[in-house]
Design a protein around this motif. Structure first.
Motif, PDB file in Angstrom:
ATOM      1  N   GLY A 102      24.885  48.982 -30.166  1.00 48.95           N
ATOM      2  CA  GLY A 102      24.201  48.113 -31.128  1.00 48.95           C
ATOM      3  C   GLY A 102      23.432  47.016 -30.426  1.00 48.95           C
ATOM      4  O   GLY A 102      22.286  46.716 -30.771  1.00 48.95           O
ATOM      5  N   LEU A 103      24.067  46.411 -29.437  1.00 50.44           N
ATOM      6  CA  LEU A 103      23.416  45.345 -28.659  1.00 50.44           C
ATOM      7  C   LEU A 103      22.181  45.887 -27.947  1.00 50.44           C
ATOM      8  O   LEU A 103      21.091  45.300 -28.009  1.00 50.44           O
ATOM      9  CB  LEU A 103      24.409  44.767 -27.645  1.00 50.44           C
ATOM     10  CG  LEU A 103      23.915  43.599 -26.789  1.00 50.44           C
ATOM     11  CD1 LEU A 103      23.738  42.366 -27.634  1.00 50.44           C
ATOM     12  CD2 LEU A 103      24.889  43.317 -25.656  1.00 50.44           C
ATOM     13  N   ALA A 104      22.350  47.032 -27.306  1.00 52.78           N
ATOM     14  CA  ALA A 104      21.222  47.633 -26.567  1.00 52.78           C
ATOM     15  C   ALA A 104      20.088  47.983 -27.519  1.00 52.78           C
ATOM     16  O   ALA A 104      18.917  47.678 -27.250  1.00 52.78           O
ATOM     17  CB  ALA A 104      21.699  48.875 -25.816  1.00 52.78           C
ATOM     18  N   ALA A 105      20.430  48.583 -28.656  1.00 50.29           N
ATOM     19  CA  ALA A 105      19.385  48.964 -29.621  1.00 50.29           C
ATOM     20  C   ALA A 105      18.712  47.717 -30.187  1.00 50.29           C
ATOM     21  O   ALA A 105      17.487  47.689 -30.365  1.00 50.29           O
ATOM     22  CB  ALA A 105      19.998  49.794 -30.753  1.00 50.29           C
ATOM     23  N   GLY A 106      19.504  46.678 -30.453  1.00 51.86           N
ATOM     24  CA  GLY A 106      18.940  45.434 -30.976  1.00 51.86           C
ATOM     25  C   GLY A 106      17.969  44.810 -29.990  1.00 51.86           C
ATOM     26  O   GLY A 106      16.905  44.325 -30.374  1.00 51.86           O
ATOM     27  N   TYR A 162      23.634  45.185 -33.951  1.00 46.54           N
ATOM     28  CA  TYR A 162      22.236  45.620 -33.928  1.00 46.54           C
ATOM     29  C   TYR A 162      21.372  44.668 -34.746  1.00 46.54           C
ATOM     30  O   TYR A 162      20.392  44.107 -34.255  1.00 46.54           O
ATOM     31  CB  TYR A 162      22.125  47.052 -34.460  1.00 46.54           C
ATOM     32  CG  TYR A 162      20.723  47.464 -34.799  1.00 46.54           C
ATOM     33  CD1 TYR A 162      19.803  47.717 -33.792  1.00 46.54           C
ATOM     34  CD2 TYR A 162      20.302  47.547 -36.126  1.00 46.54           C
ATOM     35  CE1 TYR A 162      18.497  48.050 -34.099  1.00 46.54           C
ATOM     36  CE2 TYR A 162      18.999  47.875 -36.449  1.00 46.54           C
ATOM     37  CZ  TYR A 162      18.104  48.122 -35.435  1.00 46.54           C
ATOM     38  OH  TYR A 162      16.806  48.446 -35.740  1.00 46.54           O
ATOM     39  N   VAL A 163      21.747  44.445 -35.983  1.00 50.59           N
ATOM     40  CA  VAL A 163      20.939  43.630 -36.897  1.00 50.59           C
ATOM     41  C   VAL A 163      20.803  42.201 -36.378  1.00 50.59           C
ATOM     42  O   VAL A 163      19.710  41.631 -36.358  1.00 50.59           O
ATOM     43  CB  VAL A 163      21.560  43.639 -38.315  1.00 50.59           C
ATOM     44  CG1 VAL A 163      20.877  42.613 -39.201  1.00 50.59           C
ATOM     45  CG2 VAL A 163      21.458  45.017 -38.929  1.00 50.59           C
ATOM     46  N   ASN A 164      21.915  41.626 -35.922  1.00 49.36           N
ATOM     47  CA  ASN A 164      21.872  40.218 -35.513  1.00 49.36           C
ATOM     48  C   ASN A 164      21.170  40.000 -34.178  1.00 49.36           C
ATOM     49  O   ASN A 164      20.516  38.976 -33.991  1.00 49.36           O
ATOM     50  CB  ASN A 164      23.283  39.641 -35.480  1.00 49.36           C
ATOM     51  CG  ASN A 164      23.757  39.296 -36.865  1.00 49.36           C
ATOM     52  OD1 ASN A 164      23.273  38.363 -37.471  1.00 49.36           O
ATOM     53  ND2 ASN A 164      24.686  40.087 -37.388  1.00 49.36           N
ATOM     54  N   THR A 165      21.293  40.949 -33.255  1.00 47.99           N
ATOM     55  CA  THR A 165      20.564  40.826 -31.990  1.00 47.99           C
ATOM     56  C   THR A 165      19.070  40.904 -32.244  1.00 47.99           C
ATOM     57  O   THR A 165      18.278  40.086 -31.753  1.00 47.99           O
ATOM     58  CB  THR A 165      20.987  41.944 -31.022  1.00 47.99           C
ATOM     59  OG1 THR A 165      22.399  41.916 -30.878  1.00 47.99           O
ATOM     60  CG2 THR A 165      20.351  41.765 -29.663  1.00 47.99           C
ATOM     61  N   PHE A 166      18.683  41.881 -33.044  1.00 44.36           N
ATOM     62  CA  PHE A 166      17.287  42.071 -33.439  1.00 44.36           C
ATOM     63  C   PHE A 166      16.748  40.777 -34.064  1.00 44.36           C
ATOM     64  O   PHE A 166      15.728  40.219 -33.653  1.00 44.36           O
ATOM     65  CB  PHE A 166      17.254  43.256 -34.417  1.00 44.36           C
ATOM     66  CG  PHE A 166      15.921  43.550 -35.024  1.00 44.36           C
ATOM     67  CD1 PHE A 166      14.747  43.262 -34.357  1.00 44.36           C
ATOM     68  CD2 PHE A 166      15.851  44.155 -36.273  1.00 44.36           C
ATOM     69  CE1 PHE A 166      13.513  43.558 -34.934  1.00 44.36           C
ATOM     70  CE2 PHE A 166      14.626  44.453 -36.852  1.00 44.36           C
ATOM     71  CZ  PHE A 166      13.459  44.147 -36.185  1.00 44.36           C
ATOM     72  N   VAL A 207      28.752  39.751 -32.784  1.00 43.00           N
ATOM     73  CA  VAL A 207      30.025  40.157 -32.171  1.00 43.00           C
ATOM     74  C   VAL A 207      31.176  39.907 -33.139  1.00 43.00           C
ATOM     75  O   VAL A 207      32.025  40.767 -33.348  1.00 43.00           O
ATOM     76  CB  VAL A 207      30.250  39.393 -30.842  1.00 43.00           C
ATOM     77  CG1 VAL A 207      31.673  39.600 -30.342  1.00 43.00           C
ATOM     78  CG2 VAL A 207      29.260  39.858 -29.786  1.00 43.00           C
ATOM     79  N   ARG A 208      31.160  38.729 -33.748  1.00 40.92           N
ATOM     80  CA  ARG A 208      32.244  38.403 -34.685  1.00 40.92           C
ATOM     81  C   ARG A 208      32.293  39.390 -35.846  1.00 40.92           C
ATOM     82  O   ARG A 208      33.353  39.902 -36.212  1.00 40.92           O
ATOM     83  CB  ARG A 208      32.029  37.002 -35.245  1.00 40.92           C
ATOM     84  CG  ARG A 208      32.794  35.952 -34.516  1.00 40.92           C
ATOM     85  CD  ARG A 208      32.494  34.607 -35.088  1.00 40.92           C
ATOM     86  NE  ARG A 208      33.257  34.325 -36.287  1.00 40.92           N
ATOM     87  CZ  ARG A 208      33.064  33.222 -37.028  1.00 40.92           C
ATOM     88  NH1 ARG A 208      32.152  32.355 -36.695  1.00 40.92           N
ATOM     89  NH2 ARG A 208      33.809  33.006 -38.080  1.00 40.92           N
ATOM     90  N   LEU A 209      31.120  39.630 -36.439  1.00 41.17           N
ATOM     91  CA  LEU A 209      31.068  40.549 -37.576  1.00 41.17           C
ATOM     92  C   LEU A 209      31.437  41.962 -37.143  1.00 41.17           C
ATOM     93  O   LEU A 209      32.135  42.680 -37.858  1.00 41.17           O
ATOM     94  CB  LEU A 209      29.675  40.536 -38.196  1.00 41.17           C
ATOM     95  CG  LEU A 209      29.271  39.210 -38.852  1.00 41.17           C
ATOM     96  CD1 LEU A 209      27.809  39.245 -39.270  1.00 41.17           C
ATOM     97  CD2 LEU A 209      30.154  38.911 -40.047  1.00 41.17           C
TER      98      LEU A 209
END
Lengths: 284, 258
Positions: A102-106, A162-166, A207-209
């Motif tokens: 998710g982090l990488a995709a974001g 994903y959503v939050n990094t983006f 991360v928290r979510l």
């Protein structure tokens, strides 16, 4: 000139005074802690008394005392620790896998408008699928063993990060980009010294979510079919009508969930010391 | 004879808007010598900030010639320091790290220069403070130190003290003059404050809007440090003000300052 000089020395003093004030803040923390415990403790007392007076059906609602006894018994036999470690391992692996991707995709989608158009619409569609709807499919594809469970958890953990990094990358102040251009940041420095620190608050929220969702996914995965883990413990006890064990399982989920959340919050506090935002005081 | 640090010749800039093209800068011509302090004054919309952004290399869509050190500009570079209207510090970095920004404080020469600059802008004791702990004037001084660390040949300042209170502003003006006199950095200072323009500049460039053009360039032949209350200062101040009143009413900030 004199005016601003005076203001500065006052500020210097204030910085020093802040260090002294921490001692009195300790007592405020204690009061806050007691305040937050008032409601749950009161509720427990009422529950225990009602149970002892025979007002509650013990199969549906065993008293807190009974639940504590069950907890002790499960701990002494080592059963609880075993199931908890199995569950934690699954949650951790699922979180690392899903959250990492998710982090990488974001990051990728955040930095590239083309990538956003390519994959974001599809991912947003997948995001709305509930765990329970896809769990049977995962079991069909990956069997009843660990991989289906971990993948189900990973699926849940993926989206918040994903959503939050983006979002974090896209909300970096464009005025700071001008500063970075004037200071001749290289492309790499733009990413590591501007975009990543600026989006860190959002990433940590992700991360928290993600951890929260990983924990939820775990329950679904373990209740769908499993022979170990806290979810199995709860499900098994439900068949055998041992309600106190169900309660112990639920409480373990709550406590571990809260503990991991507090851990990330602590990390947030350390990494985001610089933030200047409303802390929820001063409005009465 | 000092060399020409900045040459602007026949500079035109148009913005495309939905209702047609708007001429932001019309045939701007300006020559600035090495080590000179130039102030540019004009009402909002006269294109003074646009001119500064072009010189900085932040805006590369224009017609005409702009040469810095004899070379055409093709983007931002370290020889051109820029100070924005707001400090624009990185909120997650301490004062000293903000000044260093993309340079490492672990390098002894960077460390030494940062410490010198912190002393120069009088921020000792705040090296490890975060921007949120600073007042507006202190934050702007961090921004100045950050620009100076790169030892720019020319410092471009876009209304840098516009948001500060009168006391802090006059203090900052003196700090800037100190820096200019000790470093001999060429200064291009945009302002809409009449007193500030006359107090700082060796020459005042007066710009007018619709379309943005240079109305006149007035030399300020007063020795530093200048006395605002002095007769000569007031006379020059009126002279600059008159340049505006030829076109329209008082469009610049001529409120009383200390």
């Amino acid at each position: 000139m004199i005016g601003s000089g005076g203001a500065e020395s006052a500020l210097r003093k204030a910085v020093k005074a802040k260090k002294k004030r921490t001692r009195s803040r300790f007592s405020i923390q204690t009061v806050n802690l007691l305040l937050s415990l008032l409601l749950p403790l009161g509720l427990l007392a009422v529950w225990q008394i009602a149970g002892m007076m025979g007002r509650l059906n013990p199969t549906l609602l065993p008293t807190p005392g009974l639940i504590v006894e069950e907890f002790v018994a499960l701990t002494m036999s080592g059963e609880l620790f075993y199931h908890l470690s199995v569950s934690s391992w699954r949650a951790l692996l699922g979180f690392l896998l899903g959250g990492g991707i998710g982090l990488a995709a974001g990051l990728w989608v955040g930095f590239s408008y083309r990538a956003e158009r390519l994959i974001d619409p599809s991912l947003q569609m997948l995001r709305t699928l509930p765990h329970l709807a896809v769990a049977p499919l995962f079991i069909l594809w990956f069997g009843f063993d660990e991989s289906s469970k971990i993948l189900l958890i990973a699926k849940g953990a993926f989206f918040p990060l994903y959503v939050n990094t983006f979002l974090g990358i896209r909300s970096v102040d464009s005025k700071l980009f001008d500063v970075a251009r004037v200071l001749q940041f290289s492309r790499w420095q733009m990413i590591t010294k501007l975009v990543l620190p600026a989006s860190l608050p959002n990433v940590l929220l992700g991360v928290r979510l993600s951890i929260g969702v990983a924990w939820l996914g775990l329950v679904v995965a373990e209740m769908m079919g499993s022979s170990s883990g806290i979810g199995f413990l709860i499900n098994d006890a439900r068949y055998l009508m041992i309600t106190s064990v169900v309660f112990v399982g639920i409480i373990i989920f709550a406590v571990v969930g809260k503990l991991t959340d507090s851990l990330v919050k602590l990390l947030e506090k350390r990494l985001l010391r610089w933030q200047d935002s409303y802390k929820g005081e001063g409005v009465s | 004879m000092a060399a020409e640090m900045l040459v602007v010749h026949e500079l035109n800039k148009t913005f495309a808007t939905p209702s047609g093209d708007v001429i932001a800068l019309n045939r701007i011509g300006l020559q600035v010598k090495q080590g000179e302090f130039i102030t540019i004054i004009g009402p909002s919309g006269c294109g003074k900030s646009t001119l500064l952004k072009i010189v900085a290399g932040l805006d590369t869509k224009y017609e005409g010639t702009v040469l810095v050190n004899g070379k055409p500009i093709d983007g931002p570079s370290i020889e051109k320091g820029f100070i924005f209207q707001e400090p624009r510090l990185f909120p997650w970095l301490t004062v000293e790290k903000n000044i260093a920004a993309n340079l490492s404080l672990r390098k002894p020469e960077v460390r030494k220069r940062v410490d010198e600059l912190i002393a120069l802008v009088r921020l000792q004791g705040f090296e490890r403070s975060y921007p949120r702990e600073l007042s507006g004037g202190m934050a702007q001084r961090v921004a100045i130190a950050r620009a100076l660390l790169r030892s720019p040949d020319i410092l471009l300042l876009d209304e840098p003290f516009g948001a500060l209170d009168a006391f802090t502003r006059s203090h900052m003006q003196e700090v800037l003059l100190d820096i200019w006199q000790s470093n001999k950095t060429t200064m291009l200072f945009v302002t809409h404050d009449l007193d500030e323009a006359v107090f700082l500049g060796e020459r005042v460039v007066i710009m007018n809007p619709r379309p943005g053009h240079i109305r006149s360039i007035l030399p300020i032949d007063l020795p530093y440090p200048r006395k605002r209350a002095g007769h000569a200062f007031q006379e020059l101040r009126h002279k600059v003000l008159n340049e505006f009143e030829k076109v329209e009413g008082p469009a610049v900030d001529e409120g009383a300052h200390i």
